[in-house]
Design an enzyme around this catalytic site. Structure first.
Site, PDB file in Angstrom:
ATOM      1  N   LYS A  17      38.618  44.003  30.892  1.00 13.78           N
ATOM      2  CA  LYS A  17      38.334  43.794  32.318  1.00 13.78           C
ATOM      3  C   LYS A  17      36.989  44.377  32.752  1.00 13.78           C
ATOM      4  O   LYS A  17      36.371  43.883  33.683  1.00 13.78           O
ATOM      5  CB  LYS A  17      39.457  44.348  33.178  1.00 13.78           C
ATOM      6  CG  LYS A  17      40.713  43.483  33.105  1.00 13.78           C
ATOM      7  CD  LYS A  17      41.673  43.784  34.221  1.00 13.78           C
ATOM      8  CE  LYS A  17      42.851  42.815  34.190  1.00 13.78           C
ATOM      9  NZ  LYS A  17      43.814  43.151  33.100  1.00 13.78           N
ATOM     10  N   GLU A  55      42.284  43.592  44.299  1.00 16.58           N
ATOM     11  CA  GLU A  55      43.725  43.803  44.258  1.00 16.58           C
ATOM     12  C   GLU A  55      44.053  44.278  42.850  1.00 16.58           C
ATOM     13  O   GLU A  55      43.267  44.103  41.930  1.00 16.58           O
ATOM     14  CB  GLU A  55      44.476  42.498  44.534  1.00 16.58           C
ATOM     15  CG  GLU A  55      44.578  41.547  43.336  1.00 16.58           C
ATOM     16  CD  GLU A  55      43.258  40.894  42.964  1.00 16.58           C
ATOM     17  OE1 GLU A  55      42.414  40.738  43.860  1.00 16.58           O
ATOM     18  OE2 GLU A  55      43.073  40.548  41.783  1.00 16.58           O
ATOM     19  N   SER A  95      43.047  42.513  23.599  1.00 16.14           N
ATOM     20  CA  SER A  95      42.419  42.641  24.919  1.00 16.14           C
ATOM     21  C   SER A  95      42.409  44.068  25.459  1.00 16.14           C
ATOM     22  O   SER A  95      41.546  44.414  26.250  1.00 16.14           O
ATOM     23  CB  SER A  95      43.110  41.714  25.917  1.00 16.14           C
ATOM     24  OG  SER A  95      44.508  41.952  25.938  1.00 16.14           O
TER      25      SER A  95
END
Ligand SMILES: *Cc1c(COP(=O)(O)O)cnc(C)c1O
Length: 400
Positions: free
Chosen positions: A95, A117, A383
């Protein structure tokens, strides 16, 4: 000679991949999203912007992340298994790639604040990190239930200087947090930018987040060629909103020899509410300003999605994935909670790498492929790391 098919398309000017995507926005916001699109298109090819971003990737996030050959797993399963180690990035997941990109763009656009969010807190932590680095304010909207469940991430965000804004509507989880963040943004768009957590939302976010995540596929393709002399036969990634997967896939979509797989969360089963497999079980619908395959009830309302991996439990999915599914370029398969947890332990014990429960879905599918395609080269996108899941796994799936 036949010309090579280009599958790795950009969206249309209106943000559509086939019939998916687009911009379904309240009146007032359209102009602001067009400004973001314009800024993104300008900076994505700007040498100074790219130098800054690449330096952040390299010296701050620790890129390139390595591709690692899992010798033990390969021997055990009879195929050559490789991991793209996004778990080794600063903050422990992929991310950070798009958060750095979005925060840098916010700076260039003269914004003072990032609004985001978060569900389990992973996107919130990555956003708060990028905001701290760039001297931006950061408001993170989070459902009250998630605040209770993900205390360490809430603390992390607070330490990083972010404001956590509890959301008490509806199920008090991710879907309502997105609504609340979006609402706040409609009031503050002159000074703030909205940083969405995946390749979802109105145009240009799917295109923009993919662009910043495409570093994964670009690196992985070169690394596989360097390491093995040829491309992998199969590549695999987990699909929540779809950002780590599209980041990997984008490097290989035009390589016809490479088979591509997305692992969707089957959760507890195929009943509505028990899974978050939007491509497998969803129907066309609109959520959060874009069209996609959506888990929905008979009245067309977005369903509550569920997965043991909270980073995967979103009822929609990125528009490009829907398109890639429809044209048959990517195979989307489902992996259950139990299969993911088994893969979590298997990778930990065989290679000494504890994966995130999200990434464990990709590992589980990769191991299934290994059993079917003996001797083939399989690249799995890891990930994120599993530190955040340790307490949960020990409590709910203890060692026997
Ligand atoms: C958030 C998250 C995901 C799911 O998001 P995508 O947009 O589908 O990539 C997957 N893995 C990890 C480690 C995450 O934190």
């Amino acid at each position: 000679m036949e010309t090579k098919k280009i599958i790795n398309i950009l969206p249309t000017k209106e943000g559509f991949f086939g019939e998916y995507g687009g911009q379904f926005l309240p009146e007032g916001l359209k102009a602001e999203f067009d400004k973001i699109t314009e800024a993104f298109l300008k900076y994505k090819d700007d040498p100074i912007f790219n130098k800054e971003l690449n330096d952040l990737f390299k010296y701050y996030a620790g890129r390139p992340s390595p591709v690692y050959h899992c010798k033990n797993l390969s021997q055990k399963y009879g195929a050559e298994i490789y991991l793209k180690r996004e778990d080794l990035n600063h903050t422990g997941a992929h991310k950070i790639n798009h958060c750095l990109g979005e925060a840098l763009l916010a700076k260039k656009m003269g914004k003072k604040k990032i609004i985001a969010e978060t569900g389990a807190g992973q996107h919130g932590v990555a956003t708060a990190t990028a905001a701290a680095l760039m001297g931006l304010e950061c408001d993170v909207y989070m459902g009250e239930i998630d605040i209770e469940k993900a205390k360490p991430n809430v603390d992390r965000m607070r330490i990083l200087g972010a404001n956590i804004i509890p959301v008490s509507e509806g199920t008090r989880t991710l879907k309502e947090a997105v609504d609340a963040a979006f609402n706040a943004y409609t009031k503050e768009y002159e000074t703030a930018i909205y940083a969405i957590g995946s390749v979802v939302g109105p145009h240009p976010f799917p295109m923009m987040v993919e662009h910043f995540q495409s570093i994964i596929g670009k690196e992985a393709r070169e690394q596989m060629l360097d390491l093995t002399g040829s491309l992998p036969d199969h590549i695999v990634a987990c699909v929540g909103g779809g950002s780590n997967s599209i980041g990997l896939f984008s490097g290989f979509l035009d390589d016809e020899s490479v088979k591509i797989y997305g692992a969707e969360p089957l959760g507890k089963g195929d009943k509505l509410g028990d899974n978050a497999a939007s491509i497998t079980y969803g129907k066309k619908g609109i959520l959060h300003g874009f069209k996609c395959l959506l888990l929905q009830d008979e009245n067309g309302n977005a369903a509550n999605a569920y997965s043991v991996a909270s980073g995967l439990d979103y009822p929609g999915v990125g528009p490009k994935h829907c398109y890639l599914h429809d044209i048959g370029r990517v195979n989307y398969e489902t992996i259950s909670d139990i299969e993911a947890v088994r893969a979590f332990y298997e990778l930990s014990r065989t290679e000494g790498i504890i994966p995130a429960l999200e990434s464990s879905h990709a590992v589980a599918l990769g191991l299934k492929l290994a059993e079917t395609f003996q001797g083939d080269k399989i690249l799995i996108n890891l990930s994120g790391r599993g530190d955040k899941d340790i307490e949960f796994v020990m409590k709910n799936y203890p060692l026997k």
